[in-house]
Design a protein around this motif. Structure first.
Motif, mmCIF file in Angstrom:
data_model
loop_
_atom_site.group_PDB
_atom_site.id
_atom_site.type_symbol
_atom_site.label_atom_id
_atom_site.label_comp_id
_atom_site.label_asym_id
_atom_site.label_seq_id
_atom_site.Cartn_x
_atom_site.Cartn_y
_atom_site.Cartn_z
ATOM 1 N N CYS A 154 0.834 -1.199 0.000
ATOM 2 C CA CYS A 154 0.000 0.000 0.000
ATOM 3 C C CYS A 154 0.867 1.247 0.000
ATOM 4 O O CYS A 154 1.843 1.348 0.754
ATOM 5 C CB CYS A 154 -0.899 0.019 1.237
ATOM 6 S SG CYS A 154 -2.077 -1.330 1.258
ATOM 7 N N CYS A 155 0.504 2.187 -0.861
ATOM 8 C CA CYS A 155 1.193 3.471 -0.885
ATOM 9 C C CYS A 155 0.225 4.494 -1.466
ATOM 10 O O CYS A 155 -0.658 4.159 -2.255
ATOM 11 C CB CYS A 155 2.492 3.405 -1.661
ATOM 12 S SG CYS A 155 2.322 2.686 -3.278
ATOM 13 N N THR A 156 0.408 5.747 -1.070
ATOM 14 C CA THR A 156 -0.522 6.796 -1.483
ATOM 15 C C THR A 156 -0.094 7.502 -2.763
ATOM 16 O O THR A 156 -0.918 8.132 -3.411
ATOM 17 C CB THR A 156 -0.665 7.836 -0.359
ATOM 18 O OG1 THR A 156 0.633 8.356 -0.040
ATOM 19 C CG2 THR A 156 -1.296 7.205 0.879
ATOM 20 N N SER A 157 1.178 7.407 -3.124
ATOM 21 C CA SER A 157 1.663 8.089 -4.320
ATOM 22 C C SER A 157 2.925 7.399 -4.830
ATOM 23 O O SER A 157 3.495 6.539 -4.152
ATOM 24 C CB SER A 157 1.968 9.559 -4.009
ATOM 25 O OG SER A 157 3.061 9.641 -3.107
ATOM 26 N N ASN A 158 3.350 7.797 -6.014
ATOM 27 C CA ASN A 158 4.610 7.264 -6.553
ATOM 28 C C ASN A 158 5.786 7.651 -5.661
ATOM 29 O O ASN A 158 6.725 6.869 -5.494
ATOM 30 C CB ASN A 158 4.848 7.757 -7.975
ATOM 31 C CG ASN A 158 4.081 6.961 -9.001
ATOM 32 O OD1 ASN A 158 3.540 5.896 -8.706
ATOM 33 N ND2 ASN A 158 4.026 7.474 -10.211
ATOM 34 N N GLU A 159 5.746 8.860 -5.102
ATOM 35 C CA GLU A 159 6.833 9.317 -4.234
ATOM 36 C C GLU A 159 6.940 8.449 -2.983
ATOM 37 O O GLU A 159 8.038 8.085 -2.564
ATOM 38 C CB GLU A 159 6.644 10.791 -3.844
ATOM 39 C CG GLU A 159 6.837 11.769 -4.987
ATOM 40 C CD GLU A 159 5.647 11.845 -5.937
ATOM 41 O OE1 GLU A 159 4.523 11.451 -5.555
ATOM 42 O OE2 GLU A 159 5.854 12.266 -7.097
ATOM 43 N N SER A 160 5.785 8.116 -2.393
ATOM 44 C CA SER A 160 5.831 7.267 -1.200
ATOM 45 C C SER A 160 6.271 5.849 -1.568
ATOM 46 O O SER A 160 6.977 5.194 -0.801
ATOM 47 C CB SER A 160 4.480 7.245 -0.481
ATOM 48 O OG SER A 160 3.483 6.642 -1.284
ATOM 49 N N ALA A 161 5.875 5.384 -2.773
ATOM 50 C CA ALA A 161 6.309 4.068 -3.237
ATOM 51 C C ALA A 161 7.818 4.055 -3.456
ATOM 52 O O ALA A 161 8.500 3.075 -3.126
ATOM 53 C CB ALA A 161 5.579 3.681 -4.522
ATOM 54 N N GLN A 162 8.365 5.147 -4.006
ATOM 55 C CA GLN A 162 9.814 5.234 -4.218
ATOM 56 C C GLN A 162 10.558 5.191 -2.895
ATOM 57 O O GLN A 162 11.564 4.487 -2.761
ATOM 58 C CB GLN A 162 10.156 6.520 -4.986
ATOM 59 C CG GLN A 162 9.746 6.476 -6.430
ATOM 60 C CD GLN A 162 9.940 7.813 -7.127
ATOM 61 O OE1 GLN A 162 10.197 8.836 -6.502
ATOM 62 N NE2 GLN A 162 9.809 7.804 -8.451
ATOM 63 N N ALA A 163 10.074 5.922 -1.915
ATOM 64 C CA ALA A 163 10.739 5.949 -0.607
ATOM 65 C C ALA A 163 10.658 4.577 0.060
ATOM 66 O O ALA A 163 11.665 4.073 0.588
ATOM 67 C CB ALA A 163 10.095 7.018 0.277
ATOM 68 N N ALA A 164 9.483 3.957 0.016
ATOM 69 C CA ALA A 164 9.312 2.654 0.658
ATOM 70 C C ALA A 164 10.130 1.581 -0.063
ATOM 71 O O ALA A 164 10.746 0.720 0.576
ATOM 72 C CB ALA A 164 7.832 2.273 0.685
ATOM 73 N N ALA A 165 10.150 1.630 -1.394
ATOM 74 C CA ALA A 165 10.926 0.651 -2.167
ATOM 75 C C ALA A 165 12.411 0.818 -1.900
ATOM 76 O O ALA A 165 13.148 -0.167 -1.801
ATOM 77 C CB ALA A 165 10.624 0.807 -3.654
ATOM 78 N N SER A 166 12.850 2.052 -1.756
ATOM 79 C CA SER A 166 14.260 2.314 -1.450
ATOM 80 C C SER A 166 14.632 1.703 -0.101
ATOM 81 O O SER A 166 15.691 1.080 0.036
ATOM 82 C CB SER A 166 14.511 3.819 -1.437
ATOM 83 O OG SER A 166 15.849 4.095 -1.082
#
Length: 154
Positions: free
Chosen positions: A29-41
């Motif tokens: 779950c993520c709210t945006s591409n930016e949050s997905a990038q941070a979480a994936a990192s």
């Protein structure tokens, strides 16, 4: 122990998907591409994730990649004219053309480093560009020219 989503994430990253895209496609779950990038990192820094991606990439390479020896043997077949090409554009098998044989030799040479450049010393000591020409008296030169290189500058 990795979760099912972690395994999916690792598979997708190992197959070439960007980490944030793999994160989203794995069902995190993520709210945006930016949050997905941070979480994936953050996920990519986890030791278990790193190791799983390495194992998957190694397995994929073992299954799908040619070894150096296999590549060189195929190039040798082509260079010797023993490999036959066939396919949709050919009605029958044909030997490699002269250009294809030469290209195989060229590629093999590159793979073995036969074209590696030789090191040559090209240093110039004690000369500056204006020192190469005799301008005579009254001509201006760049200030500090050869004196800088020869250590004579103040």
């Amino acid at each position: 122990m990795l979760s099912e989503r972690d395994h999916i994430f690792c598979e997708k990253v190992a197959s070439g998907l960007m980490a944030y895209q793999a994160y989203i496609e794995a069902g995190f779950c993520c709210t945006s591409n930016e949050s997905a990038q941070a979480a994936a990192s953050r996920k990519m820094k986890e030791p278990g994730i790193k190791e799983e991606i390495r194992k998957i990439r190694e397995r994929l390479c073992d299954e799908n990649c040619l070894t150096l020896k296999e590549k060189r043997l195929k190039l040798a077949e082509i260079a010797r004219g023993k490999a036959l090409f066939s396919g949709d554009e050919f009605l029958f098998e044909v030997p490699p053309s002269h250009a294809e044989r030469m290209k195989a030799i060229d590629l093999d040479n590159k793979m073995t480093g036969d074209y590696a450049p030789e090191k040559q010393d090209v240093s110039i000591q004690g000369l500056f560009f204006e020192d190469l020409f005799d301008y005579g008296e009254g001509r201006e030169t760049v200030s500090g020219g050869s004196e800088l290189l020869e250590g004579k500058a103040e």
